[in-house]
Design an enzyme around this catalytic site. Structure first.
Site, mmCIF file in Angstrom:
data_model
loop_
_atom_site.group_PDB
_atom_site.id
_atom_site.type_symbol
_atom_site.label_atom_id
_atom_site.label_comp_id
_atom_site.label_asym_id
_atom_site.label_seq_id
_atom_site.Cartn_x
_atom_site.Cartn_y
_atom_site.Cartn_z
ATOM 1 N N HIS A 83 -1.050 -1.336 -10.073
ATOM 2 C CA HIS A 83 -1.676 -2.168 -9.044
ATOM 3 C C HIS A 83 -2.174 -3.489 -9.628
ATOM 4 O O HIS A 83 -3.361 -3.828 -9.568
ATOM 5 C CB HIS A 83 -2.818 -1.447 -8.347
ATOM 6 C CG HIS A 83 -3.075 -1.984 -6.965
ATOM 7 N ND1 HIS A 83 -3.742 -1.276 -5.990
ATOM 8 C CD2 HIS A 83 -2.749 -3.182 -6.395
ATOM 9 C CE1 HIS A 83 -3.821 -2.004 -4.883
ATOM 10 N NE2 HIS A 83 -3.217 -3.156 -5.114
ATOM 11 N N ARG A 128 0.844 -1.181 0.000
ATOM 12 C CA ARG A 128 0.000 0.000 0.000
ATOM 13 C C ARG A 128 0.883 1.236 0.000
ATOM 14 O O ARG A 128 1.871 1.302 0.741
ATOM 15 C CB ARG A 128 -0.931 0.031 1.229
ATOM 16 C CG ARG A 128 -2.012 -1.024 1.239
ATOM 17 C CD ARG A 128 -3.027 -0.835 0.131
ATOM 18 N NE ARG A 128 -4.093 -1.820 0.165
ATOM 19 C CZ ARG A 128 -4.058 -3.011 -0.411
ATOM 20 N NH1 ARG A 128 -2.967 -3.374 -1.088
ATOM 21 N NH2 ARG A 128 -5.090 -3.822 -0.339
ATOM 22 N N GLU A 154 -6.015 5.826 -6.446
ATOM 23 C CA GLU A 154 -6.107 4.962 -7.618
ATOM 24 C C GLU A 154 -7.529 4.970 -8.174
ATOM 25 O O GLU A 154 -8.489 5.154 -7.420
ATOM 26 C CB GLU A 154 -5.703 3.534 -7.241
ATOM 27 C CG GLU A 154 -4.291 3.414 -6.698
ATOM 28 C CD GLU A 154 -3.920 1.982 -6.312
ATOM 29 O OE1 GLU A 154 -4.769 1.070 -6.495
ATOM 30 O OE2 GLU A 154 -2.805 1.774 -5.833
#
Length: 329
Positions: free
Chosen positions: A285, A236, A265
């Site tokens: 991601h 993260r 995001e």
């Protein structure tokens, strides 16, 4: 049940074997991402169950109050993006398998792919070759280098094993119980946080994001790293103090970074500071984004819906709601 699925970017879920678990239900799949409150309320009007793909969409009180039919939110892993107290107050069950005994091999594989790519300058060499240049620099081998694992859980322990297989000296920094597991697995443990960041050639972050870990990697930690060192973050972005990584990279410590996660995001800004740095590898991601991982994850997610429909909800993170859950009076 009327089920809505958000943020299935590539319309993948319908192609999974586990999607058959939703047979007989009225399922709507949304393939784009929106966070606009009015648009989400329109899309989810009448939905009784909501399926979330990790933390892609924020589900807050203002939205929940407009979803009068919603009874269940089903997802997997942590849930900082869900207003659980509001769900409880409104009688909405939140089911989320924590899969504590199931490593995310996909995330571990991507982590090590990023380590290899950064240390051997693979993206940079590819870009140079396409531009008509041949061998733009000299990379670094992994064998004999120290791999620092910060957080020795489901993913960190797997990455440690990959590092050992490549002949790296694995060093672990983690909570006391995790350090004991690392010792039993044959790895060294860091004598201090300062020594960990000063000595490791590669530091890979593998912690859950909770209040105690938010910003746990500070600017000062990063500035302790070697000019030749690499920081990898597939966990993260908020584990790192805001703006600290960009600042430290500009100072030359660490010399490289590889990241798969960001503060906000999805990232649409091509001018994001990290995207402009030649010594940084960025991916969108995708740590958990493999077909095999999706099968594993959404088997859990869809089984939670099946269990709820049968009257026996599972993996409930707000059990206090059960006495007044919507549709269960």
């Amino acid at each position: 049940m009327k089920i809505s699925i958000l943020d299935d970017y590539h319309d993948t879920l319908r192609t999974l074997a586990c999607f058959g678990k939703l047979a007989g239900h009225d399922v709507t799949v949304w393939n784009d991402h929106v966070q606009d409150l009015d648009e989400l309320a329109r899309r989810l009007k009448g939905a009784e169950a909501l399926v979330l793909i990790r933390e892609r969409t924020q589900i807050r009180e203002a939205l929940l109050e407009r979803l009068s039919a919603l009874r269940l939110i089903s997802q997997r892993s942590v849930y900082p993006h869900i207003d659980v107290p509001a769900c409880t107050r409104l009688g909405i069950i939140v089911s989320s398998s924590q899969h504590a005994d199931t490593p995310s091999y996909a995330a571990a594989e991507l982590t090590f792919a990023l380590i290899l790519a950064a240390m051997r300058q693979i993206p940079q060499q590819m870009n140079a070759l396409r531009a008509g240049r041949w061998q733009i620099g000299v990379g670094n081998s992994l064998r004999g280098k120290s791999l620092g694992i910060y957080g020795y859980g489901r993913i960190g322990s797997v990455v440690a094993g990959y590092g050992a297989a490549f002949g790296m000296d694995v060093v672990v920094l983690a909570r006391r119980a995790s350090l004991e597991r690392a010792k039993r697995d044959g790895y060294r443990v860091a004598t201090s946080k300062e020594a960990f960041f000063e000595s490791c050639d590669v530091v890979s972050l593998h912690m859950r994001l909770v209040e105690s870990t938010r910003g746990i990697v500070t600017r000062h930690d990063l500035l302790r790293m070697k000019p030749s060192a690499l920081l990898v973050n597939t966990s993260r972005a908020q584990l790192v103090e805001p703006n600290a990584l960009e600042f430290a990279l500009e100072q030359g410590r660490p010399g490289m970074a590889a990241v798969d996660v960001y503060e906000n995001e999805p990232v649409r800004d091509r001018h994001h500071p990290l995207f402009r740095m030649e010594n940084v590898i960025c991916t969108p991601h995708i740590g958990y984004v493999t077909r095999e991982e999706y099968e594993t994850q959404f088997t859990d997610v869809f089984e939670q819906i099946v269990a709820y429909a049968s009257g026996a909800p599972i993996n409930v993170v707000n059990p206090e709601v059960l006495g007044h859950a919507r549709g269960r009076q």
